[in-house]
Every structure is written in C-alpha cells, then in structure tokens.
Design a protein around this motif. Structure first.
Motif, PDB file in Angstrom:
ATOM      1  N   UNK A  74       0.820  -1.223   0.000  1.00 40.44           N
ATOM      2  CA  UNK A  74       0.000   0.000   0.000  1.00 40.44           C
ATOM      3  C   UNK A  74       0.851   1.270   0.000  1.00 40.44           C
ATOM      4  N   UNK A  75       2.055   1.198   0.565  1.00 38.80           N
ATOM      5  CA  UNK A  75       2.918   2.378   0.639  1.00 38.80           C
ATOM      6  C   UNK A  75       3.742   2.559  -0.625  1.00 38.80           C
ATOM      7  N   UNK A  76       4.376   1.524  -1.098  1.00 37.94           N
ATOM      8  CA  UNK A  76       5.184   1.495  -2.316  1.00 37.94           C
ATOM      9  C   UNK A  76       6.329   2.502  -2.351  1.00 37.94           C
ATOM     10  N   UNK A  77       6.567   3.186  -1.275  1.00 37.65           N
ATOM     11  CA  UNK A  77       7.647   4.165  -1.174  1.00 37.65           C
ATOM     12  C   UNK A  77       8.913   3.443  -0.705  1.00 37.65           C
ATOM     13  N   UNK A  78      10.012   3.623  -1.413  1.00 40.43           N
ATOM     14  CA  UNK A  78      11.243   2.925  -1.065  1.00 40.43           C
ATOM     15  C   UNK A  78      11.808   3.380   0.280  1.00 40.43           C
ATOM     16  N   UNK A  79      11.518   4.605   0.689  1.00 37.03           N
ATOM     17  CA  UNK A  79      11.968   5.030   2.023  1.00 37.03           C
ATOM     18  C   UNK A  79      11.245   4.232   3.096  1.00 37.03           C
ATOM     19  N   UNK A  80       9.960   3.984   2.885  1.00 41.01           N
ATOM     20  CA  UNK A  80       9.189   3.164   3.833  1.00 41.01           C
ATOM     21  C   UNK A  80       9.699   1.732   3.832  1.00 41.01           C
ATOM     22  N   UNK A  81      10.072   1.226   2.655  1.00 39.68           N
ATOM     23  CA  UNK A  81      10.639  -0.121   2.542  1.00 39.68           C
ATOM     24  C   UNK A  81      11.931  -0.217   3.356  1.00 39.68           C
ATOM     25  N   UNK A  82      12.805   0.750   3.176  1.00 38.37           N
ATOM     26  CA  UNK A  82      14.077   0.745   3.907  1.00 38.37           C
ATOM     27  C   UNK A  82      13.840   0.874   5.412  1.00 38.37           C
ATOM     28  N   UNK A  83      12.853   1.641   5.792  1.00 38.86           N
ATOM     29  CA  UNK A  83      12.521   1.799   7.202  1.00 38.86           C
ATOM     30  C   UNK A  83      12.032   0.475   7.785  1.00 38.86           C
ATOM     31  N   UNK A  84      11.273  -0.282   6.984  1.00 39.10           N
ATOM     32  CA  UNK A  84      10.803  -1.602   7.416  1.00 39.10           C
ATOM     33  C   UNK A  84      11.976  -2.556   7.617  1.00 39.10           C
ATOM     34  N   UNK A  85      12.995  -2.422   6.780  1.00 43.92           N
ATOM     35  CA  UNK A  85      14.153  -3.302   6.883  1.00 43.92           C
ATOM     36  C   UNK A  85      15.045  -2.946   8.060  1.00 43.92           C
ATOM     37  N   UNK A  86      15.056  -1.685   8.413  1.00 43.78           N
ATOM     38  CA  UNK A  86      15.885  -1.244   9.530  1.00 43.78           C
ATOM     39  C   UNK A  86      15.104  -0.254  10.379  1.00 43.78           C
ATOM     40  N   UNK A  87      14.266  -0.798  11.251  1.00 46.89           N
ATOM     41  CA  UNK A  87      13.505   0.103  12.121  1.00 46.89           C
ATOM     42  C   UNK A  87      14.454   0.924  12.997  1.00 46.89           C
ATOM     43  N   UNK A  88      14.172   2.186  13.099  1.00 48.73           N
ATOM     44  CA  UNK A  88      15.014   3.093  13.879  1.00 48.73           C
ATOM     45  C   UNK A  88      14.420   3.228  15.270  1.00 48.73           C
ATOM     46  N   UNK A  89      15.248   2.995  16.271  1.00 47.69           N
ATOM     47  CA  UNK A  89      14.806   3.128  17.653  1.00 47.69           C
ATOM     48  C   UNK A  89      14.647   4.582  18.049  1.00 47.69           C
ATOM     49  N   UNK A  90      14.012   4.811  19.175  1.00 45.31           N
ATOM     50  CA  UNK A  90      13.753   6.167  19.643  1.00 45.31           C
ATOM     51  C   UNK A  90      15.045   6.941  19.900  1.00 45.31           C
ATOM     52  N   UNK A  91      16.090   6.248  20.339  1.00 46.79           N
ATOM     53  CA  UNK A  91      17.337   6.946  20.657  1.00 46.79           C
ATOM     54  C   UNK A  91      18.301   6.965  19.471  1.00 46.79           C
ATOM     55  N   UNK A  92      17.861   6.467  18.321  1.00 41.94           N
ATOM     56  CA  UNK A  92      18.716   6.387  17.137  1.00 41.94           C
ATOM     57  C   UNK A  92      18.308   7.423  16.107  1.00 41.94           C
ATOM     58  N   UNK A  93      19.270   7.912  15.396  1.00 40.83           N
ATOM     59  CA  UNK A  93      18.983   8.815  14.285  1.00 40.83           C
ATOM     60  C   UNK A  93      19.291   8.077  12.992  1.00 40.83           C
ATOM     61  N   UNK A  94      18.505   8.306  11.994  1.00 40.40           N
ATOM     62  CA  UNK A  94      18.730   7.691  10.693  1.00 40.40           C
ATOM     63  C   UNK A  94      19.434   8.695   9.800  1.00 40.40           C
ATOM     64  N   UNK A  95      20.600   8.328   9.308  1.00 36.87           N
ATOM     65  CA  UNK A  95      21.389   9.215   8.461  1.00 36.87           C
ATOM     66  C   UNK A  95      21.556   8.578   7.095  1.00 36.87           C
ATOM     67  N   UNK A  96      21.627   9.392   6.094  1.00 43.52           N
ATOM     68  CA  UNK A  96      21.954   8.879   4.760  1.00 43.52           C
ATOM     69  C   UNK A  96      23.323   9.407   4.384  1.00 43.52           C
ATOM     70  N   UNK A  97      24.034   8.605   3.655  1.00 43.10           N
ATOM     71  CA  UNK A  97      25.372   9.008   3.226  1.00 43.10           C
ATOM     72  C   UNK A  97      25.264  10.026   2.110  1.00 43.10           C
ATOM     73  N   UNK A  98      26.148  10.961   2.102  1.00 49.68           N
ATOM     74  CA  UNK A  98      26.174  11.961   1.043  1.00 49.68           C
ATOM     75  C   UNK A  98      27.632  12.340   0.779  1.00 49.68           C
ATOM     76  N   UNK A  99      27.890  12.695  -0.436  1.00 46.87           N
ATOM     77  CA  UNK A  99      29.242  13.160  -0.780  1.00 46.87           C
ATOM     78  C   UNK A  99      29.409  14.580  -0.280  1.00 46.87           C
ATOM     79  N   UNK A 100      30.536  14.829   0.341  1.00 45.90           N
ATOM     80  CA  UNK A 100      30.824  16.184   0.828  1.00 45.90           C
ATOM     81  C   UNK A 100      31.525  16.947  -0.276  1.00 45.90           C
ATOM     82  N   UNK A 101      31.175  18.177  -0.430  1.00 45.31           N
ATOM     83  CA  UNK A 101      31.768  19.013  -1.461  1.00 45.31           C
ATOM     84  C   UNK A 101      32.903  19.824  -0.892  1.00 45.31           C
TER      85      UNK A 101
END
Length: 98
Positions: free
Chosen positions: A71-98
C-alpha cells in the motif's frame, strides 16, 4: 518455514498480472493455494519484508513485492521496514561532501 515456497509466491506476484489482481482482491484466498504456515501468510499479507528476508527470502524478491503490491510502495518506507530506527537512534543517509 519454506523459503522456496515464499520465493515462488513472491516471484509469481511480481511477474503475473492476474496473480497480483487476485492477491489485491483477496490475499488470504490467493495464498490458500500454497503450502504456507500462518506466520508466513501473516508476513505476506502484512508486507513484513524484514521477516521475509530473515526467513532467507531473496532481497530482490522482497523489494519487487513491495514495489508492486505494498500500500505504501515508497522505497523510504521499505528501507525503514528493513531497519527500524529506535527512539534513541537517528537515521542518516550518506552523502558526498563538497
């Protein structure tokens, strides 16, 4: 649990239009044809991709299943399902620094 049966179900649901439609209309009736446990049926109807992968199902099949039928079909929701983030955890995405 039978990984092979789960993978066969997911493969059919990602490639067969009539199977997708039957699953959308009545998931339980569609799944009756397969030798699945109640826990496996619950993973499929609940789109429990983490549980499916923990059962040994190929990650490409779980991703295709999610993209085709969730029903969601959003890949961010899919990734969240694969790695649930705890209340004390922050979810970060990697990015190239300029």
């Amino acid at each position: 649990m039978s990984r092979n049966v789960l993978e066969r179900v997911l493969h059919q649901l990602t490639v067969d239009r009539s199977a997708k439609q039957r699953f959308r209309e009545d998931p339980q009736a569609f799944l009756q044809r397969f030798a699945l446990t109640e826990a496996e049926r619950a993973m499929l109807t609940g789109f429990d991709v983490l549980g499916l992968q923990q059962a040994g199902v190929n990650p490409m099949l779980t991703m295709g299943f999610w993209q085709e039928l969730s029903p969601e079909r959003d890949m961010r929701a899919y990734m969240k399902k694969l790695r649930p983030v705890g209340a004390s955890e922050a979810l970060h995405s990697a990015a190239l620094k300029q």
